[in-house]
Design a protein around this motif. Structure first.
Motif, PDB file in Angstrom:
ATOM      1  N   HIS A 156     -10.597  -7.735   6.558  1.00  0.00           N
ATOM      2  CA  HIS A 156     -10.038  -8.521   7.668  1.00  0.00           C
ATOM      3  C   HIS A 156      -9.246  -9.730   7.185  1.00  0.00           C
ATOM      4  N   VAL A 157      -9.293 -10.033   5.884  1.00  0.00           N
ATOM      5  CA  VAL A 157      -8.695 -11.267   5.366  1.00  0.00           C
ATOM      6  C   VAL A 157      -7.190 -11.118   5.144  1.00  0.00           C
ATOM      7  N   VAL A 158      -6.443 -12.128   5.620  1.00  0.00           N
ATOM      8  CA  VAL A 158      -4.993 -12.199   5.427  1.00  0.00           C
ATOM      9  C   VAL A 158      -4.661 -13.552   4.804  1.00  0.00           C
ATOM     10  N   VAL A 201      -7.429  -6.702   1.136  1.00  0.00           N
ATOM     11  CA  VAL A 201      -6.849  -7.824   1.876  1.00  0.00           C
ATOM     12  C   VAL A 201      -5.341  -7.619   2.091  1.00  0.00           C
ATOM     13  N   THR A 202      -4.763  -8.497   2.896  1.00  0.00           N
ATOM     14  CA  THR A 202      -3.315  -8.523   3.117  1.00  0.00           C
ATOM     15  C   THR A 202      -2.771  -9.835   2.543  1.00  0.00           C
ATOM     16  N   ILE A 203      -1.652  -9.761   1.849  1.00  0.00           N
ATOM     17  CA  ILE A 203      -1.042 -10.960   1.269  1.00  0.00           C
ATOM     18  C   ILE A 203       0.406 -11.079   1.748  1.00  0.00           C
ATOM     19  N   CYS A 204       0.754 -12.274   2.208  1.00  0.00           N
ATOM     20  CA  CYS A 204       2.132 -12.603   2.578  1.00  0.00           C
ATOM     21  C   CYS A 204       2.533 -13.807   1.732  1.00  0.00           C
ATOM     22  N   VAL A 205       3.616 -13.686   0.945  1.00  0.00           N
ATOM     23  CA  VAL A 205       3.995 -14.746   0.018  1.00  0.00           C
ATOM     24  C   VAL A 205       5.516 -14.860  -0.065  1.00  0.00           C
ATOM     25  N   PHE A 206       5.992 -16.084  -0.276  1.00  0.00           N
ATOM     26  CA  PHE A 206       7.430 -16.342  -0.420  1.00  0.00           C
ATOM     27  C   PHE A 206       7.778 -16.435  -1.906  1.00  0.00           C
ATOM     28  N   ILE A 213       5.222  -9.007   2.090  1.00  0.00           N
ATOM     29  CA  ILE A 213       3.951  -8.688   2.746  1.00  0.00           C
ATOM     30  C   ILE A 213       3.398  -7.432   2.103  1.00  0.00           C
ATOM     31  N   ALA A 214       2.134  -7.476   1.690  1.00  0.00           N
ATOM     32  CA  ALA A 214       1.520  -6.335   1.008  1.00  0.00           C
ATOM     33  C   ALA A 214       0.147  -6.044   1.595  1.00  0.00           C
ATOM     34  N   HIS A 215      -0.097  -4.759   1.817  1.00  0.00           N
ATOM     35  CA  HIS A 215      -1.402  -4.308   2.322  1.00  0.00           C
ATOM     36  C   HIS A 215      -1.585  -2.847   1.950  1.00  0.00           C
ATOM     37  N   SER A 216      -2.747  -2.544   1.398  1.00  0.00           N
ATOM     38  CA  SER A 216      -3.104  -1.148   1.128  1.00  0.00           C
ATOM     39  C   SER A 216      -2.070  -0.435   0.261  1.00  0.00           C
ATOM     40  N   GLY A 217      -1.472  -1.179  -0.669  1.00  0.00           N
ATOM     41  CA  GLY A 217      -0.500  -0.570  -1.579  1.00  0.00           C
ATOM     42  C   GLY A 217       0.915  -0.489  -1.042  1.00  0.00           C
ATOM     43  N   GLU A 218       1.107  -0.779   0.235  1.00  0.00           N
ATOM     44  CA  GLU A 218       2.443  -0.766   0.844  1.00  0.00           C
ATOM     45  C   GLU A 218       3.008  -2.178   0.861  1.00  0.00           C
ATOM     46  N   VAL A 219       4.308  -2.307   0.621  1.00  0.00           N
ATOM     47  CA  VAL A 219       4.935  -3.626   0.538  1.00  0.00           C
ATOM     48  C   VAL A 219       6.214  -3.650   1.377  1.00  0.00           C
ATOM     49  N   VAL A 220       6.377  -4.735   2.136  1.00  0.00           N
ATOM     50  CA  VAL A 220       7.614  -4.985   2.887  1.00  0.00           C
ATOM     51  C   VAL A 220       8.179  -6.316   2.414  1.00  0.00           C
TER      52      VAL A 220
END
Length: 261
Positions: A156-158, A201-206, A213-220
């Motif tokens: 659940h952590v972002v 977890v989900t990570i959003c970084v500049f 944005i990265a989650h579960s191996g997928e990146v946008v």
């Protein structure tokens, strides 16, 4: 790299997420916001306003009770919890934070939290016990750095983070990939791809004029020219808002949240 998608500003990769957003405010969900200390709560006030502007049904704020006399009139749903000597949340505040977690659909730990060890323990316990999405941004991430190993197992952590904070996360768990400020965008994308396969977890970084944005191996990734929107908490508030409407699709939710800022 098949796992990497590039989103253009104003052209969402996941248009269905926007359709999931309820038109009626009474159906648009509940956001719990925690932050602030006796020296300031600008991040809390901005997150509150931004979430309502984004379309959240209800936003409820939990502040240290040292701030009781400072709350502006336009913040209408505010609760208070015990304060420690440094003016941030005391150990006893855990009860109130867990009550807010039960009420809310998503929690936002938006920063201005101070550096007190009691507050850190409250945040750590709340995150470990949370069964709803928890978005951490700004100094709220630094506050829990001693427990990264434990909270990285919570799906659940972002994290809406700076590159320096991502460095700390990687270092805390002795992750084999070194993150440097000169890292190429493609290398960072690959590192986050591998990291989020290992940790849920989900990570959003500049970085490098892109929001990643990265989650579960997928990146946008999306081109980004407004880093202040991250440091002021706007991105965190919008991410938390969209997670209310698409809680099981954090990558799509956050990508859509930042598409039109």
């Amino acid at each position: 790299m098949k796992f990497w998608q590039k989103q253009e500003p104003g052209k969402p990769l996941f248009p269905d997420v926007e359709w999931n957003k309820p038109e009626r405010r009474d159906q648009a969900g509940k956001l719990g916001i925690i932050g602030g200390n006796k020296l300031g709560f600008l991040a809390v006030a901005e997150s509150y306003q931004e979430s309502l502007k984004t379309g959240v049904g209800e936003a409820r704020v939990l502040l240290p009770d040292a701030l009781k006399k400072n709350v502006p009139a336009n913040m209408t749903d505010v609760l208070f919890a015990p304060t420690n000597q440094s003016g941030s949340l005391a150990n006893e505040a855990l009860t109130e934070t867990l009550a807010l977690e039960r009420w809310a659909d998503v929690l936002l730990l938006c920063g201005d939290a101070g550096r007190n060890s009691q507050t850190a323990i409250v945040y750590e316990e709340l995150i470990k016990k949370s069964e709803i999405p928890v978005v951490l941004t700004r100094d709220a991430i630094n506050l829990v750095q001693n427990s990264f190993q434990e909270i990285l197992d919570n799906p659940h952590v972002v994290f809406v983070a700076s590159l320096a904070q991502v460095q700390k996360i990687f270092r805390a768990i002795f992750y084999p990939k070194m993150i440097t400020f000169s890292i190429q965008l493609s290398q960072l994308v690959e590192a986050l791809h591998k990291f989020t396969i290992t940790y849920p977890v989900t990570i959003c970084v500049f970085h490098a004029d892109n929001l990643i944005i990265a989650h579960s191996g997928e990146v946008v990734t999306q081109k980004w020219d407004a880093p202040m929107a991250i440091w002021r908490g706007t991105v965190g508030a919008r991410a938390a808002s969209y997670l209310i409407w698409s809680p099981k699709a954090p990558l799509a939710a956050i990508s859509t949240a930042i598409c039109k800022i």
